[in-house]
Design an enzyme around this catalytic site. Structure first.
Site, mmCIF file in Angstrom:
data_model
loop_
_atom_site.group_PDB
_atom_site.id
_atom_site.type_symbol
_atom_site.label_atom_id
_atom_site.label_comp_id
_atom_site.label_asym_id
_atom_site.label_seq_id
_atom_site.Cartn_x
_atom_site.Cartn_y
_atom_site.Cartn_z
ATOM 1 N N TRP A 101 0.832 -1.212 0.000
ATOM 2 C CA TRP A 101 0.000 0.000 0.000
ATOM 3 C C TRP A 101 0.861 1.255 0.000
ATOM 4 O O TRP A 101 0.521 2.241 -0.653
ATOM 5 C CB TRP A 101 -0.980 -0.017 1.179
ATOM 6 C CG TRP A 101 -1.917 -1.172 1.088
ATOM 7 C CD1 TRP A 101 -1.991 -2.251 1.915
ATOM 8 C CD2 TRP A 101 -2.911 -1.408 0.057
ATOM 9 N NE1 TRP A 101 -2.950 -3.130 1.481
ATOM 10 C CE2 TRP A 101 -3.532 -2.642 0.347
ATOM 11 C CE3 TRP A 101 -3.317 -0.695 -1.066
ATOM 12 C CZ2 TRP A 101 -4.550 -3.170 -0.460
ATOM 13 C CZ3 TRP A 101 -4.325 -1.210 -1.860
ATOM 14 C CH2 TRP A 101 -4.933 -2.435 -1.560
ATOM 15 N N ASP A 168 -1.202 6.956 6.336
ATOM 16 C CA ASP A 168 -2.264 6.035 5.914
ATOM 17 C C ASP A 168 -2.493 5.091 7.097
ATOM 18 O O ASP A 168 -1.675 4.225 7.392
ATOM 19 C CB ASP A 168 -1.810 5.252 4.673
ATOM 20 C CG ASP A 168 -2.821 4.173 4.275
ATOM 21 O OD1 ASP A 168 -3.840 4.014 4.958
ATOM 22 O OD2 ASP A 168 -2.563 3.488 3.264
ATOM 23 N N LYS A 192 -12.309 -1.207 7.797
ATOM 24 C CA LYS A 192 -11.713 -2.055 8.834
ATOM 25 C C LYS A 192 -12.269 -1.633 10.191
ATOM 26 O O LYS A 192 -13.282 -2.160 10.617
ATOM 27 C CB LYS A 192 -10.200 -2.016 8.746
ATOM 28 C CG LYS A 192 -9.744 -2.609 7.384
ATOM 29 C CD LYS A 192 -8.420 -2.127 6.995
ATOM 30 C CE LYS A 192 -8.098 -2.169 5.533
ATOM 31 N NZ LYS A 192 -8.370 -3.358 4.778
HETATM 32 N N1 PMP Z 1 -3.967 1.389 2.622
HETATM 33 C C1 PMP Z 1 -3.982 0.309 3.411
HETATM 34 C C2 PMP Z 1 -3.040 0.229 4.562
HETATM 35 C C3 PMP Z 1 -4.880 -0.731 3.139
HETATM 36 O O1 PMP Z 1 -4.895 -1.821 3.935
HETATM 37 C C4 PMP Z 1 -5.769 -0.624 2.056
HETATM 38 C C5 PMP Z 1 -6.811 -1.680 1.735
HETATM 39 N N2 PMP Z 1 -6.722 -2.843 2.352
HETATM 40 C C6 PMP Z 1 -5.697 0.519 1.250
HETATM 41 C C7 PMP Z 1 -4.796 1.512 1.583
HETATM 42 C C8 PMP Z 1 -6.598 0.696 0.063
HETATM 43 O O2 PMP Z 1 -7.860 0.980 0.499
HETATM 44 P P1 PMP Z 1 -9.114 1.127 -0.489
HETATM 45 O O3 PMP Z 1 -9.383 -0.231 -1.002
HETATM 46 O O4 PMP Z 1 -10.168 1.680 0.412
HETATM 47 O O5 PMP Z 1 -8.742 2.064 -1.569
#
Ligand code: PMP
Length: 355
Positions: A101, A168, A192
């Site tokens: 991520w 994030d 989450k």
């Molecule tokens: N950042 C982290 C740490 C994540 O765990 C996730 C999704 N699991 C995301 C970003 C992406 O999130 P989204 O699917 O809501 O775009």
């Protein structure tokens, strides 16, 4: 209500009372005779929901009255990968790469200026959090990912720099006591510890904007969303109400102080089994282990089949690792009960008799 053990990494389980409250509101919102799905996002009933959700989103992290705004936006955390550099990058930002991520966030930022990779744990498959990072002065911001959902590592501290800090926090927000005031912009996909998928929550210090000289399309402009109170366009009414129910649940439980104790206990139970059983291996370095996403694998391939069968028998679901990491991953988000962790640990121990 639901009698399975759901270790899903996201969208993940929510407390039973949140499911119940959301379901009731779909049928009849607060005795109004209207479904939550059919009320205006500008109605006074929904304005009250939004205001309370924004207030709780900040107060649960100690940010209320500290110059922050809480935004409930659409697009998920991935949209914030893009909105952050759009709003904050003038020429150069620093990113700390601790997983998939973080890498995706970095990739979006390259369109706006120079991305300086301040540290990375890619060399050892993201199994640790880099330490003693040298952060130069003069960056537009520093971005990091507090919990690495896929690889199961978690920051304990906060990077220090003379520029705004962006985090994030998608997979560990509201899970522990953390000095959020040291962070200028926190964002998280809701699915989450906040609520259902389809939203991102952004908690931001208002004073950090307006420094890039760039003209920003309104949908991408945090200042515009702050000015319009998250109602620049039709809000995700159902999602925000469900987030509110979940934030109320956390407040009534005793906030992040209370949930941290519960989360510590769940993680300790599972990690002790991983460390005790010689056929199981933890995938993250011990000192950087995540309390939200526990990654592990088995020493021998044939054990996986035994484990999968026992999990099925015990109604343990969604325990497979992410496709880029392999192995297994048990996500222990706020709503997961200790009894689910106990069921998983029981299965891990029961394997002894089968191998
Ligand atoms: N950042 C982290 C740490 C994540 O765990 C996730 C999704 N699991 C995301 C970003 C992406 O999130 P989204 O699917 O809501 O775009």
């Amino acid at each position: 209500m639901i009698q399975v053990h759901n270790f899903c990494a996201g969208p993940c389980l929510l407390p039973d009372e949140v499911y119940k409250g959301a379901a009731e509101a779909v049928l009849d919102f607060n005795g109004s005779g209207l479904s939550l799905l059919s009320i205006s996002h500008r109605s006074k009933e929904f304005m009250a929901v939004l205001e309370e959700a924004q207030q709780l989103a900040l107060s649960l992290l100690g940010l209320e009255g500290k110059g922050y705004s809480a935004l409930f936006l659409q697009g998920g955390a991935s949209m914030e990968f893009l909105r952050v550099p759009y709003n904050l990058m003038k020429s150069k930002a620093g990113y700390i790469n601790t997983g998939n991520w973080s890498s995706k966030a970095m990739a979006q930022a390259t369109a706006f200026g120079e991305v300086s990779v301040l540290a990375s744990s890619e060399d050892r498959n993201y199994s640790y959090i880099p330490q003693q990072i040298n952060i130069p002065s003069g960056l537009d911001y520093v971005h990091y990912t507090s919990n690495n959902t896929i690889y199961g590592t978690q920051w304990q501290d906060i990077p220090q720099a003379d520029c705004p800090i962006v985090c994030d926090m998608s997979s560990d927000i509201y899970s522990r006591v953390y000095d959020c005031e040291q962070i200028d912009l926190i964002y998280a996909g809701a699915q989450k510890n906040i609520g259902p998928a389809g939203l991102s929550v952004v908690l931001v210090r208002d004073s950090i904007f307006g420094k890039t000289g760039r003209s920003i399309p309104q949908m991408m402009d945090y200042a515009e969303h702050i000015d319009k109170g998250s109602l620049y366009h039709t809000a995700n009414v159902f999602g925000i109400y469900t987030c509110l129910l979940n934030l109320r649940w956390l407040r009534n439980l005793g906030g992040v102080q209370a949930i941290e104790k519960i989360n510590n206990q769940k993680a300790a139970t599972l990690y002790s089994a991983i460390d005790e059983l010689d056929y199981v291996v933890g995938l993250a370095d011990v000192e950087y282990r995540s309390k939200m996403n526990v990654t592990f694998d088995f020493k021998e391939e044939r054990m996986k089949e035994i484990f999968d069968t026992l999990c099925k028998e015990a109604s343990i679901l969604n325990i497979k690792g992410h496709r880029v990491a392999g192995g297994y991953r048990a996500s222990l988000y706020n709503a997961l009960k200790q009894q689910s962790v106990d069921a998983l640990v029981e299965v891990l121990h029961a394997m002894k008799t089968k191998i």
